[in-house]
Every structure is written in structure tokens, then in C-alpha cells.
Design an enzyme around this catalytic site. Structure first.
Site, PDB file in Angstrom:
ATOM      1  CG  ASP A  63      -9.163  -6.928  -4.214  1.00  0.00           C
ATOM      2  OD1 ASP A  63      -8.204  -6.144  -3.423  1.00  0.00           O
ATOM      3  OD2 ASP A  63      -9.541  -8.144  -4.650  1.00  0.00           O
ATOM      4  CG  HIS A  97      -5.639  -2.667  -9.477  1.00  0.00           C
ATOM      5  ND1 HIS A  97      -5.805  -3.743 -10.763  1.00  0.00           N
ATOM      6  CD2 HIS A  97      -5.837  -2.967  -8.496  1.00  0.00           C
ATOM      7  CE1 HIS A  97      -6.089  -4.844  -9.745  1.00  0.00           C
ATOM      8  NE2 HIS A  97      -6.114  -3.922  -8.276  1.00  0.00           N
TER       9      HIS A  97
HETATM   10  C1  LIG Z   1      -9.351  -5.102   5.944  1.00  0.00           C
HETATM   11  C2  LIG Z   1      -7.781  -5.797   5.484  1.00  0.00           C
HETATM   12  N1  LIG Z   1      -6.583  -5.343   5.538  1.00  0.00           N
HETATM   13  C3  LIG Z   1      -5.570  -6.102   5.591  1.00  0.00           C
HETATM   14  C4  LIG Z   1      -6.420  -7.119   4.762  1.00  0.00           C
HETATM   15  C5  LIG Z   1      -4.636  -7.380   4.306  1.00  0.00           C
HETATM   16  N2  LIG Z   1      -4.569  -7.036   2.610  1.00  0.00           N
HETATM   17  C6  LIG Z   1      -4.596  -7.752   1.862  1.00  0.00           C
HETATM   18  S1  LIG Z   1      -4.625  -7.858   0.258  1.00  0.00           S
HETATM   19  C7  LIG Z   1      -4.483  -6.321   0.219  1.00  0.00           C
HETATM   20  C8  LIG Z   1      -4.659  -5.433  -1.015  1.00  0.00           C
HETATM   21  C9  LIG Z   1      -5.442  -5.125  -2.093  1.00  0.00           C
HETATM   22  O1  LIG Z   1      -4.101  -6.510  -2.562  1.00  0.00           O
HETATM   23  P1  LIG Z   1      -5.109  -7.657  -3.647  1.00  0.00           P
HETATM   24  O2  LIG Z   1      -5.542  -8.817  -3.046  1.00  0.00           O
HETATM   25  O3  LIG Z   1      -3.440  -7.794  -4.987  1.00  0.00           O
HETATM   26  O4  LIG Z   1      -6.068  -6.990  -4.791  1.00  0.00           O
HETATM   27  P2  LIG Z   1      -6.136  -5.882  -5.699  1.00  0.00           P
HETATM   28  O5  LIG Z   1      -4.583  -4.524  -5.558  1.00  0.00           O
HETATM   29  O6  LIG Z   1      -5.828  -6.925  -7.098  1.00  0.00           O
HETATM   30  O7  LIG Z   1      -7.632  -5.431  -6.026  1.00  0.00           O
HETATM   31  C10 LIG Z   1      -4.772  -5.618   1.918  1.00  0.00           C
HETATM   32  C11 LIG Z   1      -4.518  -4.381   2.010  1.00  0.00           C
HETATM   33  C12 LIG Z   1      -7.164  -7.195   3.883  1.00  0.00           C
HETATM   34  N3  LIG Z   1      -7.382  -8.128   2.997  1.00  0.00           N
HETATM   35  N4  LIG Z   1      -8.051  -6.501   4.722  1.00  0.00           N
END
Ligand SMILES: Cc1ncc(C[n+]2csc(CCOP(=O)(O)OP(=O)(O)O)c2C)c(N)n1
EC number: 3.1.3.2
Length: 467
Positions: A338, A75
Site C-alpha cells: 500500500d 496484495h
Molecule cells: C516511504 C516509506 N519508506 C518506508 C516506510 C516504512 N514502511 C512501513 S510499512 C512498509 C511496507 C508496507 O507494509 P504494510 O503497511 O504492512 O502494507 P501492506 O503490505 O499491507 O500493503 C514500509 C516500507 C514507509 N511507510 N514509507
């Protein structure tokens, strides 16, 4: 005498006139002046093209025909998440309760500074023309996605010229969905796109663009023993410096760390940030490497389970590549987060996994992993499959730059011959097991990624989430 008093009263009232940016405070004087800081913000700041461009032409090599195109995007520029906003507000609370005049690099706070989060409804969401803090903000997620769509048409328009109806896939986070919608808006009226919103709730299991969200087995702290080694004295130094310049201000190293995120998100929403000017260049390098380390050991090659997490999507993209002759659709565009893109790139092997990053010092020789280069806001990873004479090739384009696979790049435009690519990919996914390492069965009984194949009958329309 009287005249000069009137003048200074007038000047003060102008400076205090809400957020009207005048003189040295003018937005026009500041917007665009902080672009060199953006690569040091760990991917939280505005989009920029991959700086490690090797000079390979992005154009389709001479005499070749594009057979299939895939895109996995992040995004666009956004406001902080709920949890990040909480920490930023804690620091803002300290600053806004300071009763004396600010000195040093915090002086801007004397100038009627307006905190950049003005509405909590914006949290977790894209920055847009409507919710930006400054009318001239050039870094909205909205504009980024629309511009990306036009760049897509410029670069690959021939792929959709005669096929104007197709799906675009988005994970069900609201900001991801909104980005896909802005991209669709950017394509213009000539298209009839069906936006497929694929659930990123845990219950989606393997049928997701965000495997990380369906991975209870993932442990944020798995490599803390390594990450804790990283020297964060620079944060103490920032806090000390600001406290020394401003007697009675009790900023901590946590506040100092938070200021980097504040800088990034304020850029996304205002177009400039005086907070970004608090840091020295050395401090930016140290912060940036800290971000690289964390993501390398939490979502990249430094965490052994990640190859399996990324394999969920990589296997699906391989299957699509293999079906390019039989699939009616030649263009597959998807948006997610990300971390999911990093997981995917890790499985592909396009992030160096031969040299684990060290936490003992900032390595400069041979460190090619810069988180922000791969996943700035609005990141986009294209997979190209093209045929030249009788041979077919695959290559990746990351944030506008062709990034060859280290061990398979002898084809035109440093691409990888398709059978070599399939052999290479098979080795990359050998031994991976997303369902098992993530313990997916504890949250979902969905074991297959099917949305690329059943979207037309299922019509994905998941409830949007602010996560
Ligand atoms: C393999 C994995 N499982 C679970 C997580 C937990 N997790 C933390 S942030 C996130 C989603 C992404 O969020 P954000 O850091 O806000 O990224 P953005 O939406 O800005 O791209 C997830 C799934 C992780 N980082 N990695």
C-alpha cells in the site's frame, strides 16, 4: 419444568459447542452485513471499488485502440503483520482474562467467541480458503486476486488474447508474491506466466517495486508535530464506555484504537466481525480520518520527500509508456504494498497536494483523500495508453473508477493527450531525487530500476520475506 431445564441445558450446550454458528450467532446472518463499515478502516479491511467514481465509463472510448496497459496492485486481504498482531493480542489477553459476564457491545464474547488469529504462521500472510476462520468467508485475499484476474480478462482480455506468455512482477514479500500467484491461477490454463519476484530488501536499492523499503532517509515521525494535534478523545470515550459496561475491565485508549484493526483483520479472515459493531458511526469517521491524516503525512503529499520516493517507480512507468511502440510486451502487471502505491500516486499528482489535510478538525469540505479508497486490500491502479485516430492519450483507473488528472483531462474518456501527459509528468518529477533523499547509497549501490527491461535475462527470483 423439567422439560424447560433440559431445553435450556441443551441450548447452552449448543451455544458452547465449539464454533458452530447457530441462531443469532450464525455466520450466514452476519456475512455481508458490515460492508458499509469497510471504507472506514484505513485500507486494512476487504477490497471495495473507489467510491468517488465520477461516472466516467471504464470502457475504451469509441474508436480507440489500447496501446499499452500497466497495473500496480496491492496484495489482497491478509492477516495482521507481526507487530499489529502483538498489539491485538495484548487487547485480547485483557478481554480473555476477564472473569465476569460481558455486557453491552462486548456481549458477543460470552458466546464462545473464538479469537480470529488461530495460527501464528498465518501472520503477515494472505487470507485463503484454507486458513480462513469461516468456511463462507467471502473476503479472502486468494479469491480477491483470482477474481481480479477474471475482471482483468473481462476488461482487457483482448490485450493478451494473442500474447499468452508474459511476465508478472511481484515484490518479494510473501503475501505480495502469493497474490500475484493467485492472480496467475485466476487467469487460467491458457496462459504461461513467468512470475518475477523482485527483491524488496534494502539492498535492492532502486531496482525495486518497494522503494519505501530501500529508503533509510524516510522518517516515520517526521510530521508527528502535525499528527499529534489530532483529537483522539473518541478513543478514550470508547475505552470508558466499554469499561463502564464491564466493571473491572481496564481497557485503554490504545486498546480502543487496536479494536479497529481487529475489526478489519477479522473481516478478512472470518467474513464478519462482532468487534466492528462496537463503534458508533461517528467513531468510525474519526478513526478513518486519523488513518487518512497519518498516511497523508507519512506516505503522501504531506511529506515532501514522498514525491521523490514515488518517482523511482513513476519514472520507470513513464519510460515504458514512451516505449509502447517498440516494446513487444503491451501489458505490465506488478504487485507491491500500500505505501508504495501511495508514494507512486503522490508523485503522479492524482492525490490532491494543494490542500494539506488539517489535524485540527475532521474536514468534510474538499477533503478528497481517503486512504482506504486508494489502497484497500487488493487495490489496483491501471495506466491506460490508447490511440484514437491520430492522437494518443493516457489515463488512470483506480479501483475500477476512471480518476482523471485534475489539470489534464480533455481527451476522450477524460484522458490526457500523451504529449501533454509527458509535459505534465516532467513537471511532477522535476526536482525529485530518490537516491539522495532516501540516502539509498547507505544501504545499496543499485541506482537504477531495471527489472522491467532485464527480467528475461536476469530471472528475478528473490527470497520471500514476511514483511
Ligand atoms: C516511504 C516509506 N519508506 C518506508 C516506510 C516504512 N514502511 C512501513 S510499512 C512498509 C511496507 C508496507 O507494509 P504494510 O503497511 O504492512 O502494507 P501492506 O503490505 O499491507 O500493503 C514500509 C516500507 C514507509 N511507510 N514509507
Amino acid at each position: 419444568m423439567f422439560k424447560s431445564i433440559v431445553c435450556s441445558v441443551l441450548a447452552a450446550s449448543l451455544v458452547n459447542a465449539g464454533t458452530i454458528p447457530l441462531g443469532k450467532l450464525a455466520d450466514i446472518a452476519k456475512i455481508g452485513t458490515q460492508e458499509e463499515i469497510i471504507p472506514f478502516l484505513g485500507g486494512a479491511g476487504p477490497y471495495f471499488s473507489f467510491p468517488g467514481d465520477y461516472g466516467i465509463s471504464r470502457d475504451l472510448p469509441e474508436g480507440c485502440e489500447m496501446k499499452q496497459l500497466q497495473m500496480l496492485g496491492r496484495h489482497g486481504e491478509r492477516y495482521p503483520t507481526y507487530s499489529k498482531a502483538k498489539t491485538i493480542k495484548k487487547t485480547w489477553y485483557k478481554l480473555s482474562n476477564y472473569t465476569r459476564q460481558f455486557n453491552g457491545s462486548l456481549t458477543f464474547l460470552n458466546d464462545d467467541y473464538e479469537f480470529f488469529i488461530t495460527d501464528d504462521n498465518d501472520l503477515e500472510m494472505e487470507t485463503t480458503f484454507a486458513n480462513s476462520d469461516d468456511v463462507l468467508n467471502p473476503y479472502t485475499g486468494e479469491m480477491d486476486a483470482k477474481r481480479h484476474a477474471r475482471e482483468f480478462l473481462q476488461q482487457y482480455g483482448y490485450m493478451v488474447e494473442n500474447k499468452t506468455s508474459f511476465p508478472i512482477f511481484a515484490a518479494s514479500s510473501e503475501r505480495v508474491h502469493d497474490t500475484a500467484q493467485y492472480f496467475i491461477d485466476g487467469l487460467g490454463d491458457g496462459f504461461n506466466i513467468s512470475l518475477q519476484t523482485v527483491s524488496e530488501a534494502m539492498s535492492a536499492g532502486a531496482n525495486t517495486l518497494s522503494a519505501g523499503n530501500a529508503c533509510p532517509g524516510w522518517d516515520e515521525d517526521a510530521n508527528d508535530d502535525i499528527l499529534d494535534e489530532y483529537d483522539t478523545t473518541y478513543l478514550d470515550d470508547i475505552a470508558k464506555r466499554l469499561n463502564k459496561e464491564n466493571k473491572g475491565l481496564n481497557l485503554t485508549s490504545t486498546d480502543a484504537n487496536t479494536l479497529f484493526a481487529w475489526c478489519a483483520y477479522e473481516l478478512n479472515s472470518r467474513g464478519y466481525s462482532d468487534v466492528c459493531d462496537i463503534f458508533s458511526k461517528d467513531e468510525l469517521v474519526r478513526y478513518s480520518y486519523g488513518q487518512d491524516l497519518t498516511s497523508f503525512y507519512q506516505d503522501g503529499p504531506g511529506y515532501d520527500m514522498i514525491k521523490s520516493v514515488g518517482a523511482n517507480l513513476f519514472n520507470a512507468t513513464l519510460k515504458l509508456l514512451k516505449q509502447s511502440e517498440t516494446q513487444d510486451l503491451k501489458v505490465w502487471l506488478s504487485f507491491t504494498h500500500d505505501t508504495d502505491i501511495l508514494n507512486y500516486l503522490t508523485t503522479i499528482g492524482i492525490i490532491d497536494d494543494k490542500n494539506n489535510l488539517t489535524a485540527e478538525y475532521v474536514p468534510f469540505m474538499g477533503n478528497t483523500f481517503h486512504k482506504s479508497w486508494y489502497v484497500p486490500q487488493g487495490a489496483r491502479v491501471y495506466t491506460e495508453k490508447f490511440q484514437c485516430s491520430n492522437d494518443t492519450y493516457v489515463r488512470y483507473v483506480i479501483n475500477d473508477a476512471v480518476v482523471p488528472l485534475e489539470t489534464c483531462s480533455t481527451g476522450p474518456g477524460f484522458s490526457c493527450e500523451v504529449n501533454d501527459f509527458y509535459d505534465y509528468a516532467e513537471k511532477r518529477v522535476a526536482g525529485t531525487d530518490f537516491l539522495k533523499v532516501c540516502n539509498v547509497s547507505s544501504v545499496s549501490n543499485v541506482t537504477k530500476l531495471s527489472f522491467y527491461w532485464d527480467w528475461n535475462t536476469t530471472h528475478y527470483n528473490a527470497t520471500l520475506l514476511k514483511q
